[in-house]
Scaffold this motif. Structure first.
Motif, PDB file in Angstrom:
ATOM      1  N   PHE A 140     -30.041  30.701 -10.967  1.00 61.30           N
ATOM      2  CA  PHE A 140     -29.539  29.430 -11.261  1.00 61.30           C
ATOM      3  C   PHE A 140     -27.906  29.354 -11.247  1.00 61.30           C
ATOM      4  CE2 PHE A 140     -27.928  30.658 -15.561  1.00 61.30           C
ATOM      5  CZ  PHE A 140     -28.268  31.841 -15.668  1.00 61.30           C
ATOM      6  N   LEU A 158     -28.838  24.967 -14.093  1.00 65.99           N
ATOM      7  CA  LEU A 158     -29.703  24.188 -13.459  1.00 65.99           C
ATOM      8  C   LEU A 158     -30.325  25.273 -12.252  1.00 65.99           C
ATOM      9  CD1 LEU A 158     -28.369  20.702 -12.582  1.00 65.99           C
ATOM     10  CD2 LEU A 158     -30.002  21.363 -14.088  1.00 65.99           C
ATOM     11  N   ALA A 177     -33.820  16.593 -13.881  1.00 66.97           N
ATOM     12  CA  ALA A 177     -33.886  15.412 -14.724  1.00 66.97           C
ATOM     13  C   ALA A 177     -32.868  14.898 -15.358  1.00 66.97           C
ATOM     14  CB  ALA A 177     -35.126  15.722 -15.724  1.00 66.97           C
ATOM     15  N   VAL A 205     -31.391  13.887 -18.595  1.00 68.32           N
ATOM     16  CA  VAL A 205     -31.803  13.900 -19.876  1.00 68.32           C
ATOM     17  C   VAL A 205     -30.643  13.744 -21.212  1.00 68.32           C
ATOM     18  CG1 VAL A 205     -33.893  15.296 -19.470  1.00 68.32           C
ATOM     19  CG2 VAL A 205     -31.547  16.461 -20.111  1.00 68.32           C
ATOM     20  N   LYS A 221     -26.095  14.091 -21.811  1.00 74.70           N
ATOM     21  CA  LYS A 221     -24.690  13.867 -21.461  1.00 74.70           C
ATOM     22  C   LYS A 221     -24.344  14.574 -19.999  1.00 74.70           C
ATOM     23  CE  LYS A 221     -22.988  13.903 -26.130  1.00 74.70           C
ATOM     24  NZ  LYS A 221     -23.622  14.990 -26.936  1.00 74.70           N
ATOM     25  N   THR A 252     -26.297  16.172 -17.470  1.00 78.15           N
ATOM     26  CA  THR A 252     -27.259  15.749 -16.511  1.00 78.15           C
ATOM     27  C   THR A 252     -26.767  14.259 -16.213  1.00 78.15           C
ATOM     28  OG1 THR A 252     -28.959  15.506 -17.891  1.00 78.15           O
ATOM     29  CG2 THR A 252     -28.739  17.460 -16.547  1.00 78.15           C
ATOM     30  N   ALA A 285     -38.337  22.495  -9.731  1.00 76.20           N
ATOM     31  CA  ALA A 285     -37.226  22.725  -9.093  1.00 76.20           C
ATOM     32  C   ALA A 285     -37.224  23.795  -8.318  1.00 76.20           C
ATOM     33  CB  ALA A 285     -36.259  22.345  -9.941  1.00 76.20           C
ATOM     34  N   THR A 332     -34.139  27.951 -21.531  1.00 72.04           N
ATOM     35  CA  THR A 332     -33.857  27.594 -22.808  1.00 72.04           C
ATOM     36  C   THR A 332     -32.343  27.144 -22.831  1.00 72.04           C
ATOM     37  OG1 THR A 332     -32.569  29.559 -22.730  1.00 72.04           O
ATOM     38  CG2 THR A 332     -34.899  29.834 -23.635  1.00 72.04           C
TER      39      THR A 332
HETATM   40  C1  LIG Z   1     -32.141  28.892 -16.241  1.00 66.87           C
HETATM   41  C2  LIG Z   1     -32.352  27.270 -16.358  1.00 66.87           C
HETATM   42  C3  LIG Z   1     -32.496  26.635 -15.167  1.00 66.87           C
HETATM   43  C4  LIG Z   1     -33.023  25.252 -15.240  1.00 66.87           C
HETATM   44  N1  LIG Z   1     -33.294  24.604 -14.253  1.00 66.87           N
HETATM   45  C5  LIG Z   1     -33.091  23.187 -14.482  1.00 66.87           C
HETATM   46  C6  LIG Z   1     -33.522  22.542 -13.122  1.00 66.87           C
HETATM   47  O1  LIG Z   1     -33.729  23.002 -12.128  1.00 66.87           O
HETATM   48  N2  LIG Z   1     -33.713  21.027 -13.358  1.00 66.87           N
HETATM   49  C7  LIG Z   1     -33.761  20.462 -14.502  1.00 66.87           C
HETATM   50  O2  LIG Z   1     -33.966  19.281 -14.672  1.00 66.87           O
HETATM   51  N3  LIG Z   1     -33.444  21.183 -15.941  1.00 66.87           N
HETATM   52  C8  LIG Z   1     -33.202  22.493 -15.632  1.00 66.87           C
HETATM   53  N4  LIG Z   1     -32.913  23.121 -16.778  1.00 66.87           N
HETATM   54  C9  LIG Z   1     -32.732  22.383 -18.142  1.00 66.87           C
HETATM   55  C10 LIG Z   1     -31.250  22.086 -18.113  1.00 66.87           C
HETATM   56  O3  LIG Z   1     -30.354  22.972 -18.221  1.00 66.87           O
HETATM   57  C11 LIG Z   1     -31.074  20.931 -19.240  1.00 66.87           C
HETATM   58  O4  LIG Z   1     -31.950  19.846 -19.016  1.00 66.87           O
HETATM   59  C12 LIG Z   1     -29.626  20.614 -19.343  1.00 66.87           C
HETATM   60  O5  LIG Z   1     -28.882  21.508 -19.600  1.00 66.87           O
HETATM   61  C13 LIG Z   1     -29.678  19.073 -20.303  1.00 66.87           C
HETATM   62  O6  LIG Z   1     -28.068  18.909 -20.286  1.00 66.87           O
HETATM   63  P1  LIG Z   1     -27.433  17.876 -20.842  1.00 66.87           P
HETATM   64  O7  LIG Z   1     -26.127  17.518 -21.196  1.00 66.87           O
HETATM   65  O8  LIG Z   1     -27.891  16.509 -19.673  1.00 66.87           O
HETATM   66  O9  LIG Z   1     -28.514  17.272 -21.974  1.00 66.87           O
HETATM   67  P2  LIG Z   1     -27.841  17.482 -23.783  1.00 66.87           P
HETATM   68  O10 LIG Z   1     -27.005  16.133 -23.861  1.00 66.87           O
HETATM   69  O11 LIG Z   1     -27.434  18.848 -24.071  1.00 66.87           O
HETATM   70  O12 LIG Z   1     -29.380  17.168 -24.491  1.00 66.87           O
HETATM   71  C14 LIG Z   1     -30.405  16.255 -24.169  1.00 66.87           C
HETATM   72  C15 LIG Z   1     -31.635  16.608 -24.560  1.00 66.87           C
HETATM   73  O13 LIG Z   1     -32.110  17.360 -23.820  1.00 66.87           O
HETATM   74  C16 LIG Z   1     -32.539  18.525 -24.584  1.00 66.87           C
HETATM   75  N5  LIG Z   1     -32.299  20.019 -23.826  1.00 66.87           N
HETATM   76  C17 LIG Z   1     -31.084  20.163 -23.263  1.00 66.87           C
HETATM   77  N6  LIG Z   1     -31.011  21.350 -22.687  1.00 66.87           N
HETATM   78  C18 LIG Z   1     -32.381  21.826 -22.740  1.00 66.87           C
HETATM   79  C19 LIG Z   1     -33.037  22.926 -22.136  1.00 66.87           C
HETATM   80  N7  LIG Z   1     -32.327  23.628 -21.344  1.00 66.87           N
HETATM   81  N8  LIG Z   1     -34.385  23.058 -22.347  1.00 66.87           N
HETATM   82  C20 LIG Z   1     -34.929  21.975 -23.131  1.00 66.87           C
HETATM   83  N9  LIG Z   1     -34.384  20.939 -23.362  1.00 66.87           N
HETATM   84  C21 LIG Z   1     -33.162  20.962 -23.354  1.00 66.87           C
HETATM   85  C22 LIG Z   1     -31.798  18.451 -25.720  1.00 66.87           C
HETATM   86  O14 LIG Z   1     -32.475  19.036 -26.816  1.00 66.87           O
HETATM   87  C23 LIG Z   1     -31.834  17.090 -26.084  1.00 66.87           C
HETATM   88  O15 LIG Z   1     -32.990  16.660 -26.416  1.00 66.87           O
HETATM   89  C24 LIG Z   1     -32.785  24.669 -16.629  1.00 66.87           C
HETATM   90  C25 LIG Z   1     -32.381  25.241 -17.898  1.00 66.87           C
HETATM   91  C26 LIG Z   1     -32.445  26.779 -17.657  1.00 66.87           C
HETATM   92  C27 LIG Z   1     -32.053  27.548 -18.899  1.00 66.87           C
END
Ligand SMILES: Cc1cc2nc3c(=O)[nH]c(=O)nc-3n(C[C@H](O)[C@H](O)[C@H](O)COP(=O)(O)OP(=O)(O)OC[C@H]3O[C@@H](n4cnc5c(N)ncnc54)[C@H](O)[C@@H]3O)c2cc1C
Ligand code: FES
Length: 256
Positions: free
Chosen positions: A40, A56, A73, A75, A77, A79, A118, A216
């Motif tokens: 990642f 990611l 996705a 989800v 701040k 992303t 992904a 995580t």
């Molecule tokens: C090794 C690794 C690889 C990943 N690869 C991908 C990928 O290829 N595509 C992808 O869409 N996402 C991936 N993710 C998840 C991605 O990192 C999170 O969705 C992202 O960090 C959210 O950041 P944000 O600032 O947009 O959300 P925030 O504003 O930080 O949080 C928004 C919401 O998302 C939830 N959330 C945030 N991070 C995570 C997480 N890691 N797992 C579950 N829920 C979470 C929070 O609890 C909250 O409800 C990966 C995570 C890891 C650890």
């Protein structure tokens, strides 16, 4: 962590690939050269109140043109900020990080759920380039939230919970059927923990090797902060670090 670099990556393209999901191609030649499927990158964002970089998975990398593909996705701040970048903008990323999938098996099944698909696009390409076979099983709630549904229509097996695309039900349905039909060498999975646990059970029963990628929350991405420990991954009484010891693990090591 060896080979990890920080790159100011230029956005080559951004596209919608499902409801609230994006594919972003970045020009990041050093990372493109060394990334392996399952690894990642950490993406530094300039979003307000999102100081930490966001992890990611690498969803594609082409050393020839120096491109790295992310599929994500929107989800929150971080992303959300990333999704707002346009062609020609720059984004600071560092990586590739973590342990990727072990390739080399000849006949494989790849099981992806939600955003867990992904990294599997990249894994499929790598297995096929090495001369192996990789059958991708994709699971989602419905067609609208299945990333790259057009691409998955050809040569992949899809299961949706409402039957709006592919088979009706969970992705473990076609997985069980395929395993009963013929012998496979290896299974890889990435997706929500309940899906990973179900896939683990199916593979254990069939005596099939399984590697899973865990997601995580992360702080640093490089093993320095303990922000990524989780109760799914523990060894000899100590929590494993998903960023450094994973994110890919042998299924028997994790998912208790
Ligand atoms: C090794 C690794 C690889 C990943 N690869 C991908 C990928 O290829 N595509 C992808 O869409 N996402 C991936 N993710 C998840 C991605 O990192 C999170 O969705 C992202 O960090 C959210 O950041 P944000 O600032 O947009 O959300 P925030 O504003 O930080 O949080 C928004 C919401 O998302 C939830 N959330 C945030 N991070 C995570 C997480 N890691 N797992 C579950 N829920 C979470 C929070 O609890 C909250 O409800 C990966 C995570 C890891 C650890
Ligand atoms: S995210 Fe900091 S130790 Fe894993």
């Amino acid at each position: 962590m060896s080979g990890m670099v920080s790159e100011e990556a230029m956005v080559v393209s951004v596209a919608d690939i499902a409801e609230g999901m994006k594919r972003m191609v970045l020009r990041a030649p050093s990372i493109a050269r060394s990334a392996r499927p399952g690894q990642f990158v950490m993406v530094s964002t300039e979003a307000k109140d999102a100081l930490l970089a966001r992890p990611l998975g690498v969803s594609g990398a082409d050393p020839a043109d120096g491109s790295v593909t992310l599929r994500f996705a929107v989800v929150g701040k971080g992303t959300g900020w990333l999704a707002g970048r346009r062609k020609g903008d720059t984004v600071r990323i560092y990586g590739p990080l973590g342990h990727g999938f072990t390739t080399g098996a000849k006949d494989c099944i790849l099981v992806g759920g939600g955003t867990g698909l992904a990294p599997l696009f990249f894994l499929k390409e790598a297995i096929e380039r090495e001369g192996g076979k990789a059958l991708l099983l994709a699971g989602a709630k419905d067609r609208m939230c299945l990333m790259e549904s057009d691409v998955l229509e050809v040569g992949c097996i899809v299961a949706t919970e409402d039957g709006s695309m592919g088979e009706l039900g969970l992705v473990t349905g076609p997985l069980k059927r395929l395993i009963a039909e013929r012998r496979f060498d290896m299974v890889y999975a990435c997706g929500p923990v309940p899906m990973l646990k179900a896939v683990k059970q199916v593979c254990a029963k069939a005596g099939l090797s399984l590697e899973v990628s865990l997601e995580t929350r992360m702080g640093c991405g490089v093993g320095a902060c303990n922000g990524c420990t989780c109760d799914q991954a523990e060894k000899d009484g100590a929590w494993l670090k998903v960023c450094k010891d994973g994110p890919v693990f042998r299924a028997e090591e994790v998912l208790r």
